[in-house]
Design an enzyme around this catalytic site. Structure first.
Site: not given
Length: 531
Positions: A464-465
């Site tokens: 993810c981020a």
């Protein structure tokens, strides 16, 4: 919480980032537009008008973006058929349940509504069934992803073979969206009312409510579920839409001037004496994060560096500097937060309390600034000339005060409680700071794979981020010390077989190297298990 449920929620959080990652585009375009024309909001400059309206193209269609991004992100192989299905599903719901359509079903004349009848209609939430409805976008995205994972490999009889497999997915999604619309027709007013009253209960507390939100936001970071909480206050789920209304600055002010009652006063605007006030109000769920992310956490990083053992200070200093710069400039805080979140949970609780206090103070004094990505210097500069930015420079003053508070508290508690922050625990021989070359990423990747128990122990992996998200076959084989030796910011174990490796903003490059090394194996990339 059940491990499978937690893993599904974690994957949803990752998929949400696909839509949230688009927000900085809107922030940059609109920020530059307001810098060019802060008074006319595009009326005095064609260029400013183009930039502001281009940013609005994102903000005004968040429901679509969430439906498409989540469907794509949760599909087993990130296929475009899932994204198309998300689009079709959202279009179906919007066409069947938009305000005019429902009014037609019920024989209601919208133009004739007034007084209590108008308030009753507004309270049902049909006006929220539009392009900006993030909640419906999330539901449709999950539905479309489930349909894709369930039916994308379905074989039909020969005479229908053309519609087999992935071509079947949009068709099934459209049919199920009709069924979902029928369900929502009856339950949406209750859902909207429950969410509305929850938001109103927090909103009704004013600055105190904003502080409670800021505190809860940080507490949920370890689980990744803060995105769900943020959606209620930042996007147009129940009408608060703090980010959207702030970035739309000029339009929000115009809507406030045209408001005729509390129901038409946008966002968290205050209706009193026949006027709607939005300046100093809109942005209250964002502004208080700037002092923490730009000043507080970097000061905490300095305290942790100074408290590290002498022989570890060089390595700790490099890690803390990288995390502090990321937090200050972009508002990416996880590399710093995960450095002490689990080794010193008392410090993290203090951090959550201070965040809540910062959000409370900013809201109390009506100091407002906003962001499209996170509360770092870049978003601060871009929002400074937004017409809704109110005494934004005071957030910098508040930030300096919070830097001192963070430094003193962290430095004192680490020493007084002998907390095992980076460079003070058993792993004092820390890895050198992460470097940005391909060879270094390849080295990190191989170390992480080995720490997860080797290629044969990895069931699936995604990112993810800031985190690698993995599912392992045998949790006993995971060697957290080996993983940490790669120079990662931290490790989180949300369930028995789920392992998240916090890398930081450069996580994609580490993932790419991991993927290359796993490509020839049978490891599932992007989490192909069904949601």
């Amino acid at each position: 919480m059940n491990g499978k449920v937690m893993e599904s929620l974690q994957r949803l959080g990752k998929a949400l980032m696909g839509a949230v990652a688009v927000m900085p585009v809107a922030a940059i375009l609109m920020g530059i537009g307001y810098w060019i024309d802060p008074d006319g909001w595009g009326a005095n400059s064609v260029l400013a008008s183009v930039l502001i309206k281009s940013g609005a193209a994102v903000l005004d269609n968040l429901g679509w973006l969430f439906a498409i991004a989540i469907a794509f992100g949760l599909s087993r192989d990130n296929n475009g058929a899932a994204a198309l299905s998300g689009f079709i599903g959202f279009a179906t719901i919007k066409m069947l349940l938009n305000e005019k359509a429902v009014a037609g079903f019920q024989g209601v004349d919208l133009e004739a509504l007034e007084g209590d009848a108008k308030l009753d209609w507004v309270s049902q939430g049909w006006g929220a069934m539009g392009d900006k409805n993030v909640l419906v976008g999330i539901v449709i995205g999950i539905l479309a992803a489930w349909v894709y994972n369930r039916f994308s490999r379905t074989k039909l009889p020969p005479f229908l073979a053309f519609f087999s497999g992935r071509r079947l997915v949009p068709i099934v999604t459209a049919l199920l969206a009709i069924v979902l619309a029928g369900v929502l027709y009856f339950v949406w007013p209750f859902i909207y009312s429950a969410l509305f009253h929850f938001g109103q209960s927090i909103q009704g507390l004013g600055a105190v409510g904003a502080g409670i939100y800021g505190f809860a936001n940080r507490l949920l970071i370890p689980t990744g579920l803060h995105h769900a909480l943020n959606s209620i206050f930042w996007f147009d789920v129940i009408g608060i839409n703090d980010i959207g209304n702030f970035l739309s600055g000029g339009k929000t002010i115009a809507d406030a001037a045209a408001a005729t009652d509390a129901a038409s006063c946008p966002g968290v605007g205050v209706w009193a004496d026949g006027t709607c006030t939005v300046i100093g109000e809109v942005g209250r769920y964002q502004a208080g994060f700037f002092p923490v992310m730009m000043f507080g956490l970097p000061a905490a990083a300095l305290a942790m560096y100074l408290r590290a053992n002498t022989k570890s200070q060089k390595a700790v200093g490099s890690l803390m500097l990288a995390g502090a710069l990321a937090s200050f400039f972009t508002g990416v805080t996880e590399p710093l937060e995960f450095a002490f979140m689990f080794v010193a949970p008392a410090l993290y609780l203090v951090h959550a309390v201070l965040t809540g206090l910062s959000v409370f103070l900013a809201a109390l004094f009506h100091w407002t600034a906003g962001f499209g990505f996170s509360a770092g210097l870049v978003d601060m500069v871009l929002s400074a000339r937004n017409p809704l930015a109110n005494q934004w420079y005071m957030l910098l003053v508040q930030g300096l005060v919070f830097a001192a508070i963070y430094f003193v508290i962290f430095y004192f508690l680490i020493g007084a409680m002998n907390l095992k922050t980076p460079g003070r625990g058993d792993d004092v021989e820390m890895a050198a700071q992460q470097k940005s070359g391909d060879a270094e990423f390849a080295g990190m990747a191989s170390t992480v794979i080995a720490g997860l128990g080797g290629v044969s122990n990895i069931e699936s992996i995604d990112y993810c981020a800031t985190r690698l998200r993995t599912v392992v076959k045998d949790e006993v084989k995971v060697d957290e010390g080996a993983i940490k030796s790669a120079g990662v910011a931290g490790i989180i174990r949300p369930s028995q077989r789920s392992v998240q490796v916090v890398v930081g903003p450069q996580v994609q490059f580490v993932y790419d190297e991991v993927a290359d090394q796993l490509r020839a194996s049978e490891v599932t990339l992007n989490g192909e298990q069904e949601i």
